[in-house]
Design a protein around this motif. Structure first.
Motif, mmCIF file in Angstrom:
data_model
loop_
_atom_site.group_PDB
_atom_site.id
_atom_site.type_symbol
_atom_site.label_atom_id
_atom_site.label_comp_id
_atom_site.label_asym_id
_atom_site.label_seq_id
_atom_site.Cartn_x
_atom_site.Cartn_y
_atom_site.Cartn_z
ATOM 1 N N THR A 445 57.278 37.881 19.256
ATOM 2 C CA THR A 445 57.802 38.240 17.934
ATOM 3 C C THR A 445 57.286 39.604 17.494
ATOM 4 N N ASN A 591 65.751 36.300 13.708
ATOM 5 C CA ASN A 591 66.088 35.079 12.982
ATOM 6 C C ASN A 591 65.059 34.818 11.892
ATOM 7 N N PHE A 592 65.315 33.841 11.048
ATOM 8 C CA PHE A 592 64.504 33.633 9.842
ATOM 9 C C PHE A 592 63.029 33.406 10.175
ATOM 10 N N ARG A 594 61.254 34.104 13.002
ATOM 11 C CA ARG A 594 60.613 35.288 13.575
ATOM 12 C C ARG A 594 60.441 36.383 12.528
ATOM 13 N N ARG A 595 61.429 36.553 11.644
ATOM 14 C CA ARG A 595 61.331 37.588 10.610
ATOM 15 C C ARG A 595 60.195 37.282 9.647
#
Length: 628
Positions: A445, A591-592, A594-595
């Motif tokens: 990530t 994606n949510f 990882r962000r």
């Protein structure tokens, strides 16, 4: 001084190195006899082990040590050093250097990330199982002491992690002698039992191990999950090579450590054959009752030393991951003025401490923890094997058939051990797997997020060539002093400079665009530390190069420019840094989950000022918003 005196000094120096090797390198391997045979024999507790079964397990342990440690690591993998440095990430850097395609580098990077992630899983379990197995000797002394095992283990673990901030230099000098005593004692205990029951040496014959597997295919496959505990710490032979060199490590293993642990394993086997009831804890049952309390104390010291080596290794791996862009920046404290490798990473120390304590409280015995131990070790062994095979093929130009034959056989052994340990996932094997996968997820990530930021920054930045071409016509006022602009790409203008021009309308007489580069070698040569190129009057592109085992120090690196005729006063330097504020883009590239994780790590990462050891009173930070 006579010739004889000189020879004596050389002998003493060699002996001191060998003793130091025992304390740093062989702690984990040397304390495995505390729980390995006990765990393996535990699979027979319902049916009762037979003489052939004890012989078979001893044979498997001996030949595992021969194949995995002596042949694979000591003979082959230790040859594949990266300028004297070892370890999975060092091997990854070496393999990446000789890779011929981007696809190969990506695969190599994946193996390196997997190995690093599993190492942290191993780093949590090793202190827990080692210290707990040593203090469980109290139960052999007296069953009434059983309630004190967990509290005593927790107290030792807490003390171990609390002293980390002070460094290990003070106690490190005692590690070697203590481990030398440990190996002498465990070898002597085993020898006494073997003398009484010499027929146990028949298990040196690989026929016993093969027969055991053929007669009990299912139970032998399960028992391999315990047999692999005998080789835990094998990767330390390679990882610690830079401290001592390969020859002292090899000599210590062949002439001292290997004989000692083999004598102890076979002594435990001899005891179990003569006294089956001793199988509940054959290691401590070998000692006379009067010596059991000193043995518990010595075992506790040995396991603390083994744990210390793993903890220090975790700090080093974390720093390498930061340097290679796999981890966010964290605080790194140097605990020694003389040894660069002695560092302390508070965040890693806290996470390890919490993980170890939770494991002890959850599993509560070394037998239960043994189920959680094997997967991380076998996974690391497999990653090292794959990377070493690539290096032997590309770096050493071995024929393909040789690489496939030798490392293919090692790979089969590693895969067999790993497969056997997958049977224990439900019993606790999920713990190192979960830790390893979590670390891998964090590293991938962070790497993906940083690549997106660099790509977005490059897209929005002004090429340096265009800026320099317009500079003479801009009539920008030049003011006294030196401005240092940190940048990730020397071909583009740092945003901090553009913001400074926009708000202050001035440019310093001397400007350094500084890029810090991490090499694929452990340490950069001092003469290649700084490279400068003048691109306009008073404006320089500067590259500071550091090895992956070094901590960058930008002010000190800039001082070396004087050797190239570029004079600047450190007291007149101002450092301009862009403080990135990462925000979600309208169409996010992550994606949510990882962000969220990347934004969390970014907010909590150590500032560039602290990481690059820049004086905080000379730093000007200018905010930059980047959407990903």
């Amino acid at each position: 001084m006579t010739k004889t005196d000189g020879g004596d000094i050389k002998r003493r120096l060699r002996l001191s190195v060998l003793i130091a090797v025992l304390g740093v390198v062989y702690g984990d391997l040397g304390t495995s006899p505390l729980y390995t045979l006990q765990t393996a024999l535990g699979y027979f507790q319902n049916s009762g082990e037979q003489v052939e079964d004890v012989y078979g397990i001893l044979s498997l342990i001996f030949w595992s040590l021969m194949v995995v440690v002596t042949l694979k690591y000591v003979t082959f993998i230790m040859r594949a050093d990266n300028n004297g440095e070892g370890g999975t990430l060092s091997l990854m850097a070496l393999a990446s250097r000789v890779a011929r395609s981007e696809k190969s580098r990506n695969i190599i990077g994946l193996f390196g990330i997997m190995g690093a992630g599993l190492f942290f899983g191993d780093g949590v379990i090793t202190p827990a199982i080692s210290i707990l197995s040593a203090i469980e000797g109290l139960e052999v002394i007296s069953p009434d002491l059983t309630p004190f095992v967990i509290p005593a283990a927790l107290a030792v673990i807490a003390g171990l992690f609390l002293v980390q901030r002070h460094g290990t230099a003070a106690v490190g000098s005692a590690f070697g002698p203590i481990m030398a005593i440990w190996f002498f004692v465990i070898g002597a205990l085993g020898l006494v039992q073997i003398i009484q029951h010499p027929l146990v040496l028949g298990a040196l014959n690989p026929y016993d191990g093969v027969t055991f597997i053929l007669m009990h295919p299912r139970i032998s496959f399960v028992a391999l999950g315990a047999v692999v505990l005998a080789v835990t710490g094998a990767e330390a032979l390679y990882a610690d090579m830079s401290h001592f060199g390969r020859n002292p490590i090899r000599a210590a293993w062949i002439f001292f450590v290997f004989p000692s642990v083999v004598l102890n394993y076979f002594g435990q086997g001899a005891l179990v054959l003569s006294t089956p009831a001793a199988a509940n804890n054959p290691f401590f049952n070998m000692a006379p009752h009067v010596l059991q309390i000193p043995l518990v104390i010595l075992a506790t010291l040995a396991t603390v030393i083994a744990s210390q080596a793993v903890i220090s290794g975790a700090y080093s791996v974390a720093r390498i991951c930061m340097q290679l862009g796999m981890f966010p920046r964290m605080e790194v404290r140097h605990t020694s003025e003389h040894e660069q490798g002695q560092i302390y990473v508070p965040q890693i120390n806290a996470l390890l401490a919490v993980g170890v304590i939770l494991l002890v409280l959850t599993f509560r015995s070394s037998n239960a923890l043994a189920a959680a131990y094997g997967i991380a070790v076998t996974g690391t062994l497999f990653c090292d094997n794959a990377l070493a095979a690539f290096v032997y093929r590309r770096q050493f130009n071995w024929p393909l058939w040789s690489v496939v034959t030798i490392f293919g056989l090692f790979g089969i052994v590693d895969f067999t051990f790993f497969s056997a340990n997958t049977l224990k996932i439900v019993e606790g094997g999920w713990v190192p797997l979960a830790i390893g996968l979590t670390i891998i997820f964090i590293m991938t990530t962070w790497r993906r997020g940083r690549n997106l930021i660099i790509a977005r920054w490059t897209q929005d930045s002004l090429p340096l060539a265009s800026f320099l071409a317009r500079l003479p016509q801009s009539r920008t006022i030049r003011v006294p002093g030196t401005a240092v602009f940190m940048t990730g790409n020397l071909d583009f203008v740092p945003n901090a400079l553009l913001h400074n021009l926009k708000h202050n309308k001035v440019l310093h007489e001397q400007v350094f665009f500084v890029n810090v580069r991490t090499l694929d070698v452990p340490q950069a040569k001092p003469e290649t530390r700084a490279a400068a190129e003048q691109v306009a009057p008073g404006i320089y592109k500067v590259t500071l190069s550091y090895g992956f085992m070094e901590s960058p120090n930008v002010p000190r690196g800039l001082e070396s420019l004087s050797a190239q005729g570029i004079e600047s006063s450190p007291m007149q330097m101002s450092y301009f840094l862009g403080r990135e504020t990462v925000v979600p883009a309208s169409v996010p590239k992550l994606n949510f989950i990882r962000r969220w994780l990347f934004l969390f790590m970014t907010r909590n990462a150590v500032s560039a000022t602290e990481f690059f050891q820049i004086p905080s009173d000379r730093v000007v930070e200018l905010g930059v918003r980047i959407a990903i």
